[in-house]
Design a protein around this motif. Structure first.
Motif, PDB file in Angstrom:
ATOM      1  N   HIS A  75       0.835  -1.134  -0.001  1.00  0.00           N
ATOM      2  CA  HIS A  75       0.080  -0.099   0.068  1.00  0.00           C
ATOM      3  C   HIS A  75       0.853   1.322   0.023  1.00  0.00           C
ATOM      4  CE1 HIS A  75      -3.657  -2.229   1.965  1.00  0.00           C
ATOM      5  NE2 HIS A  75      -3.508  -2.356   0.556  1.00  0.00           N
ATOM      6  N   LEU A  76       1.990   1.290   0.976  1.00  0.00           N
ATOM      7  CA  LEU A  76       2.696   2.400   0.965  1.00  0.00           C
ATOM      8  C   LEU A  76       3.419   2.824  -0.323  1.00  0.00           C
ATOM      9  CD1 LEU A  76       4.061   1.584   4.560  1.00  0.00           C
ATOM     10  CD2 LEU A  76       2.897   3.748   3.951  1.00  0.00           C
ATOM     11  N   ILE A  77       3.944   1.499  -0.971  1.00  0.00           N
ATOM     12  CA  ILE A  77       4.701   1.817  -2.209  1.00  0.00           C
ATOM     13  C   ILE A  77       3.824   2.269  -3.478  1.00  0.00           C
ATOM     14  CG2 ILE A  77       5.858   0.745  -4.198  1.00  0.00           C
ATOM     15  CD1 ILE A  77       7.451  -0.932  -1.925  1.00  0.00           C
ATOM     16  N   ARG A  78       2.523   1.633  -3.274  1.00  0.00           N
ATOM     17  CA  ARG A  78       1.520   1.946  -4.198  1.00  0.00           C
ATOM     18  C   ARG A  78       1.134   3.591  -4.193  1.00  0.00           C
ATOM     19  NH1 ARG A  78      -3.530  -0.762  -5.227  1.00  0.00           N
ATOM     20  NH2 ARG A  78      -3.048  -2.286  -3.758  1.00  0.00           N
ATOM     21  N   ALA A  79       0.703   4.010  -2.812  1.00  0.00           N
ATOM     22  CA  ALA A  79       0.254   5.369  -2.588  1.00  0.00           C
ATOM     23  C   ALA A  79       1.278   6.329  -2.989  1.00  0.00           C
ATOM     24  CB  ALA A  79      -0.247   5.333  -1.280  1.00  0.00           C
ATOM     25  N   PHE A  80       2.549   5.998  -2.605  1.00  0.00           N
ATOM     26  CA  PHE A  80       3.708   7.224  -2.432  1.00  0.00           C
ATOM     27  C   PHE A  80       4.819   6.923  -3.480  1.00  0.00           C
ATOM     28  CE2 PHE A  80       1.625   6.802   1.832  1.00  0.00           C
ATOM     29  CZ  PHE A  80       1.192   8.126   1.782  1.00  0.00           C
ATOM     30  N   GLY A  81       4.762   5.705  -4.104  1.00  0.00           N
ATOM     31  CA  GLY A  81       6.195   5.617  -5.203  1.00  0.00           C
ATOM     32  C   GLY A  81       5.619   6.000  -6.365  1.00  0.00           C
ATOM     33  N   GLY A  82       6.433   5.749  -7.282  1.00  0.00           N
ATOM     34  CA  GLY A  82       6.283   5.935  -8.738  1.00  0.00           C
ATOM     35  C   GLY A  82       7.350   5.896  -9.523  1.00  0.00           C
ATOM     36  N   PRO A  83       7.309   5.886 -10.755  1.00  0.00           N
ATOM     37  CA  PRO A  83       8.502   5.712 -11.723  1.00  0.00           C
ATOM     38  C   PRO A  83       9.585   6.892 -11.299  1.00  0.00           C
ATOM     39  CG  PRO A  83       6.579   5.698 -13.071  1.00  0.00           C
ATOM     40  CD  PRO A  83       6.098   6.220 -11.729  1.00  0.00           C
ATOM     41  N   GLU A  84       9.209   8.181 -10.893  1.00  0.00           N
ATOM     42  CA  GLU A  84      10.130   9.131 -10.363  1.00  0.00           C
ATOM     43  C   GLU A  84      10.023   9.416  -9.029  1.00  0.00           C
ATOM     44  OE1 GLU A  84       8.956  11.705 -13.617  1.00  0.00           O
ATOM     45  OE2 GLU A  84       9.904  10.453 -14.800  1.00  0.00           O
ATOM     46  N   ARG A  85       9.425   8.414  -8.286  1.00  0.00           N
ATOM     47  CA  ARG A  85       9.269   8.546  -6.807  1.00  0.00           C
ATOM     48  C   ARG A  85       9.868   7.203  -6.291  1.00  0.00           C
ATOM     49  NH1 ARG A  85       4.813  11.420  -4.828  1.00  0.00           N
ATOM     50  NH2 ARG A  85       4.178  13.013  -6.434  1.00  0.00           N
ATOM     51  N   GLY A  86      11.359   7.340  -6.062  1.00  0.00           N
ATOM     52  CA  GLY A  86      12.139   5.861  -5.656  1.00  0.00           C
ATOM     53  C   GLY A  86      11.806   5.646  -4.054  1.00  0.00           C
ATOM     54  N   VAL A  87      12.400   4.234  -3.993  1.00  0.00           N
ATOM     55  CA  VAL A  87      12.570   3.715  -2.836  1.00  0.00           C
ATOM     56  C   VAL A  87      14.060   3.662  -2.352  1.00  0.00           C
ATOM     57  CG1 VAL A  87      12.464   1.460  -1.640  1.00  0.00           C
ATOM     58  CG2 VAL A  87      10.517   2.373  -2.768  1.00  0.00           C
ATOM     59  N   LEU A  88      14.496   3.885  -1.183  1.00  0.00           N
ATOM     60  CA  LEU A  88      15.741   3.506  -0.562  1.00  0.00           C
ATOM     61  C   LEU A  88      15.832   2.335   0.374  1.00  0.00           C
ATOM     62  CD1 LEU A  88      18.870   4.464  -0.568  1.00  0.00           C
ATOM     63  CD2 LEU A  88      18.006   6.354   1.292  1.00  0.00           C
ATOM     64  N   ALA A  89      16.563   1.357   0.410  1.00  0.00           N
ATOM     65  CA  ALA A  89      16.738   0.341   1.304  1.00  0.00           C
ATOM     66  C   ALA A  89      18.297  -0.295   1.402  1.00  0.00           C
ATOM     67  CB  ALA A  89      15.849  -0.595   0.919  1.00  0.00           C
TER      68      ALA A  89
END
Ligand SMILES: *Cc1c(COP(=O)(O)O)cnc(C)c1O
Length: 376
Positions: free
Chosen positions: A112-126
């Protein structure tokens, strides 16, 4: 529509690959091998599964009773807002009910978090060497993932802060971390939060919180209270023993919770999961016993592994990982033949390591005896 435009649509869809590139490259999550599968394959009974960090003591008896009582109501849809569970959690955690997220396991909340707040130009850091589900879900959603190497199996929060840039919208941190069992030091988290933008959503995954020494716990709820774009994720799958019914929760700001609520399905947490989680939350005696048996077992396993001369990483969770300094898969297979299921870690980039979770004290002893036999 004119025939010419029909045929051009057809021509372009003919040359279009069945799935986008980011889906083609996905490798499915490898779950721990199910007990029933191994028993079927080997024609044995009483195999031991120590592969998925499940609770060796089973579910809380009060949760089982609550589910039995609710069975006759399953012709109804669940309460989509999970009123009783939500209010029980709000009281338990002393937070407003509208700040809670409820999911079909906390895995669903990651999605849900990735779907709501991520995107092709809205990346994830881990980090590297953390729960693979963050990167898997991001990849499935076409969200770019930046990963940063660990330092001696601990998150390198300095390097993660250096890797942060404004295109990073979500950071996933996990403490105690899976599969290392290591924790984040509060001072390191404080420095990290100071170095990245307050607009970035920081997710603190605390799936193993209940196993952790109170002195080693992150004060995640304080961060949630003081920094609105912080989320803590927790689960009923591990210490509460309810992995099979699928229920997890998160705490964040009311603003973020409202957005997450828009992407979820209306009945994502089923009726049995809701009543089971509410009952388990109240079963303090069960949780105390889980804590006691797990910590005792962890020492038993750490001692046993040390006795075999194997390197381990100090763990605050209900599992430990250990280095065989040789092909872990071969040892994993040999343990399977002895009826013991552990977890290979090659998909975490650790081909010589295995992870084992704490079972009952008898199951731990069986694992250690089988490993001794395999290594002899
Ligand atoms: C097990 C685990 C979870 C929880 O998964 P559920 O979907 O709640 O069963 C979340 N994060 C990590 C790191 C885990 O190991």
């Amino acid at each position: 529509m004119a025939p010419s435009s029909d045929s051009s649509v057809l021509a372009s869809s003919d040359s279009m690959p069945l799935v986008p590139e980011h889906i083609r490259r996905l490798v499915p999550y490898p779950p721990g091998k199910p007990l029933s599968e191994l028993e079927r394959e080997l024609g044995i009974t009483h195999a031991v599964k120590l592969a998925s960090n499940e609770n060796a003591l089973g579910p809380s008896p009060r949760a089982v009773e609550a589910m039995q009582a609710a069975l006759a109501t399953v012709h109804r849809y669940p309460d989509g807002g999970a009123w009783f569970l939500r209010h029980a959690l709000a009281t338990h955690l002393d937070v407003a009910p509208e700040r809670l997220l409820l999911g079909n396991g906390s895995n669903e909340l990651i999605e849900h978090l990735i779907r709501a707040f991520g995107g092709p130009e809205r990346g994830v850091l881990a980090s590297e060497c953390t729960f693979v589900v963050y990167a898997l879900i991001a990849q499935a959603a076409g969200v770019p993932v930046t990963t940063v190497p660990t330092q001696d199996f601990h998150f390198d929060l300095e390097a993660m802060a250096a890797a942060w840039h404004p295109g990073i919208r979500l950071v996933f941190l996990c403490s105690p971390n899976n599969p290392t069992g290591t924790v984040i030091a509060p001072a390191a988290l404080e420095r990290f939060m100071g170095r990245i933008s307050d607009e970035t959503i920081v997710v603190l995954d605390e799936a193993y919180l209940e196993y952790c020494d109170p002195s080693e716990r992150l004060d995640a709820l304080r961060w949630v209270a003081e920094r609105p774009r912080t989320v803590t994720l927790r689960t009923f799958s591990k210490a509460y023993g309810l992995a099979g019914v699928r229920v997890g929760y998160g705490v964040t700001s009311a603003e973020l919770a409202d957005y997450v609520n828009r992407v979820r399905q209306p009945f994502n947490v089923n009726t049995l999961a809701q009543v089971a989680a509410e009952a388990a939350l109240a079963d303090v005696a069960f949780l105390d016993e889980v804590f006691r048996v797990t910590r005792h077992g962890r020492q038993q396993v750490l001692d046993g592994l040390a006795h075999l001369g194997l390197r381990t990483i100090p763990s605050q969770a209900n599992f430990v990982m250990f280095d065989l300094a040789r092909d872990g898969r071969a040892v994993y297979d040999a343990l399977l033949r002895l009826g013991v299921i552990v977890r290979p870690l090659a998909n975490y980039g650790l081909p010589t390591w295995l992870r084992v979770n704490m079972g009952t004290l008898d199951e731990n002893a069986r694992f250690l005896a089988a490993l001794r036999q395999v290594l002899a």
